[in-house]
Design a protein around this motif. Sequence first.
Motif, PDB file in Angstrom:
ATOM      1  N   GLN A   1       0.785  -1.259  -0.036  1.00 22.91           N
ATOM      2  CA  GLN A   1      -0.009  -0.155  -0.025  1.00 22.91           C
ATOM      3  C   GLN A   1       0.843   1.349  -0.053  1.00 22.91           C
ATOM      4  O   GLN A   1       0.661   2.193  -0.404  1.00 22.91           O
ATOM      5  N   GLN A   2       2.280   1.178   0.517  1.00 24.57           N
ATOM      6  CA  GLN A   2       3.000   2.292   0.764  1.00 24.57           C
ATOM      7  C   GLN A   2       3.379   2.688  -0.900  1.00 24.57           C
ATOM      8  O   GLN A   2       4.068   3.818  -0.867  1.00 24.57           O
ATOM      9  N   SER A   3       3.462   1.762  -1.795  1.00 24.25           N
ATOM     10  CA  SER A   3       3.883   2.134  -3.120  1.00 24.25           C
ATOM     11  C   SER A   3       2.879   1.652  -4.105  1.00 24.25           C
ATOM     12  O   SER A   3       2.802   0.982  -5.051  1.00 24.25           O
TER      13      SER A   3
ATOM     14  N   PRO B   1       6.605   4.438 -13.544  1.00 19.99           N
ATOM     15  CA  PRO B   1       6.665   5.647 -12.794  1.00 19.99           C
ATOM     16  C   PRO B   1       7.885   5.731 -11.745  1.00 19.99           C
ATOM     17  O   PRO B   1       8.139   4.461 -11.155  1.00 19.99           O
ATOM     18  N   PRO B   2       8.457   6.794 -11.901  1.00 19.33           N
ATOM     19  CA  PRO B   2       9.697   6.740 -10.864  1.00 19.33           C
ATOM     20  C   PRO B   2       9.326   6.509  -9.516  1.00 19.33           C
ATOM     21  O   PRO B   2       8.884   7.775  -8.897  1.00 19.33           O
ATOM     22  N   LEU B   3       9.870   5.563  -8.894  1.00 21.20           N
ATOM     23  CA  LEU B   3       9.525   5.524  -7.249  1.00 21.20           C
ATOM     24  C   LEU B   3      10.650   6.049  -6.741  1.00 21.20           C
ATOM     25  O   LEU B   3      11.806   6.355  -7.000  1.00 21.20           O
ATOM     26  N   LYS B   4      10.357   6.461  -5.458  1.00 18.34           N
ATOM     27  CA  LYS B   4      11.389   7.168  -4.483  1.00 18.34           C
ATOM     28  C   LYS B   4      12.067   5.880  -3.854  1.00 18.34           C
ATOM     29  O   LYS B   4      11.725   4.616  -4.046  1.00 18.34           O
ATOM     30  N   LEU B   5      13.187   6.013  -3.189  1.00 15.89           N
ATOM     31  CA  LEU B   5      14.253   5.087  -2.702  1.00 15.89           C
ATOM     32  C   LEU B   5      13.458   4.260  -1.562  1.00 15.89           C
ATOM     33  O   LEU B   5      13.516   2.909  -1.513  1.00 15.89           O
ATOM     34  N   GLU B   6      12.582   4.776  -0.824  1.00 17.14           N
ATOM     35  CA  GLU B   6      11.864   4.147   0.138  1.00 17.14           C
ATOM     36  C   GLU B   6      10.706   3.239  -0.412  1.00 17.14           C
ATOM     37  O   GLU B   6      10.309   2.073   0.045  1.00 17.14           O
ATOM     38  N   GLU B   7      10.051   3.718  -1.574  1.00 18.38           N
ATOM     39  CA  GLU B   7       9.159   3.133  -2.091  1.00 18.38           C
ATOM     40  C   GLU B   7       9.802   1.618  -2.650  1.00 18.38           C
ATOM     41  O   GLU B   7       9.102   0.630  -2.876  1.00 18.38           O
ATOM     42  N   LEU B   8      10.829   1.968  -3.239  1.00 16.27           N
ATOM     43  CA  LEU B   8      11.400   0.938  -4.074  1.00 16.27           C
ATOM     44  C   LEU B   8      11.731  -0.435  -2.908  1.00 16.27           C
ATOM     45  O   LEU B   8      11.780  -1.592  -3.195  1.00 16.27           O
ATOM     46  N   TYR B   9      12.198   0.293  -1.795  1.00 18.96           N
ATOM     47  CA  TYR B   9      12.868  -0.692  -0.602  1.00 18.96           C
ATOM     48  C   TYR B   9      11.373  -1.607  -0.371  1.00 18.96           C
ATOM     49  O   TYR B   9      11.562  -2.655   0.248  1.00 18.96           O
ATOM     50  N   ASN B  10      10.200  -0.791  -0.204  1.00 19.62           N
ATOM     51  CA  ASN B  10       8.944  -1.585   0.261  1.00 19.62           C
ATOM     52  C   ASN B  10       8.307  -2.565  -0.849  1.00 19.62           C
ATOM     53  O   ASN B  10       7.584  -3.149  -0.502  1.00 19.62           O
ATOM     54  N   LEU B  11       9.028  -2.535  -2.098  1.00 20.38           N
ATOM     55  CA  LEU B  11       8.214  -3.482  -2.957  1.00 20.38           C
ATOM     56  C   LEU B  11       8.820  -4.918  -2.543  1.00 20.38           C
ATOM     57  O   LEU B  11       9.867  -5.277  -1.895  1.00 20.38           O
TER      58      LEU B  11
END
Length: 227
Positions: A11-13, A96-106
């Motif tokens: 949900q965070q991404s 969509p270009p994800l932020k670093l935290e969004e990438l980690y949350n995948l």
Amino acid sequence: MVVRTEWRLRQQSPRFKPQRRQAVSLTSRWIIGLLTAVYLLWLLVRTVGQPDWLTQLPALVSELLRLVEIGWLATLLVLWGLVWWHERQEAGQRLPPLKLEELYNLHPADFERYVARLFRQKGYKAAVRGRSGDLGVDLVLTRQGGKRAIVQCKRYRNTIGPDIVRELYGTLIHEGVSHAFLVTTADISESARAWAQGKPMTLIDGPTLVAIARSLQLSPPSSPKAS
């Protein structure tokens, strides 16, 4: 608890939906390839081997076999056409270009597919290979001229040290490919970068990965140079 945590992370991404279709597409490609191989083997047996039992079949059965062959060939052409169309559609889509935290949350598998799509937007052919016993190879890239490269995806927070880079270099030699990419959400230590210097390796840390994704939003897909 695990299910709730996984749901919360996804949900965070919300801008990136897990690409489950890609896994289905890879499985479908294997199945279609198997059906194609069986069809070609049948043609080889019928035309070259010419077993006696085929020549002794009643005319009606022979005609039915001929119709089955035609239908089989038509089905294979349609299926391969759908695979080609799916890949063309995916290649034309922008991530969509994800932020670093969004990438980690995948989820790790979704992170691999995200990286694979970025490479496709750069003009590579990318196949997800991450599985048990993959020797650390998550993606296999094909460049112009047929040269292959491997990608290792590390969804880490801690800094990547030289040990991981050395292992990837060993995998590069074992796989017999021309280049290796290390793509991570973490930082990469100076000692790791120094060890990789002069070798056919590219190290991409978290901030660089975010920058690449953003740049691909502004530029059309490109074709990688054969090197």
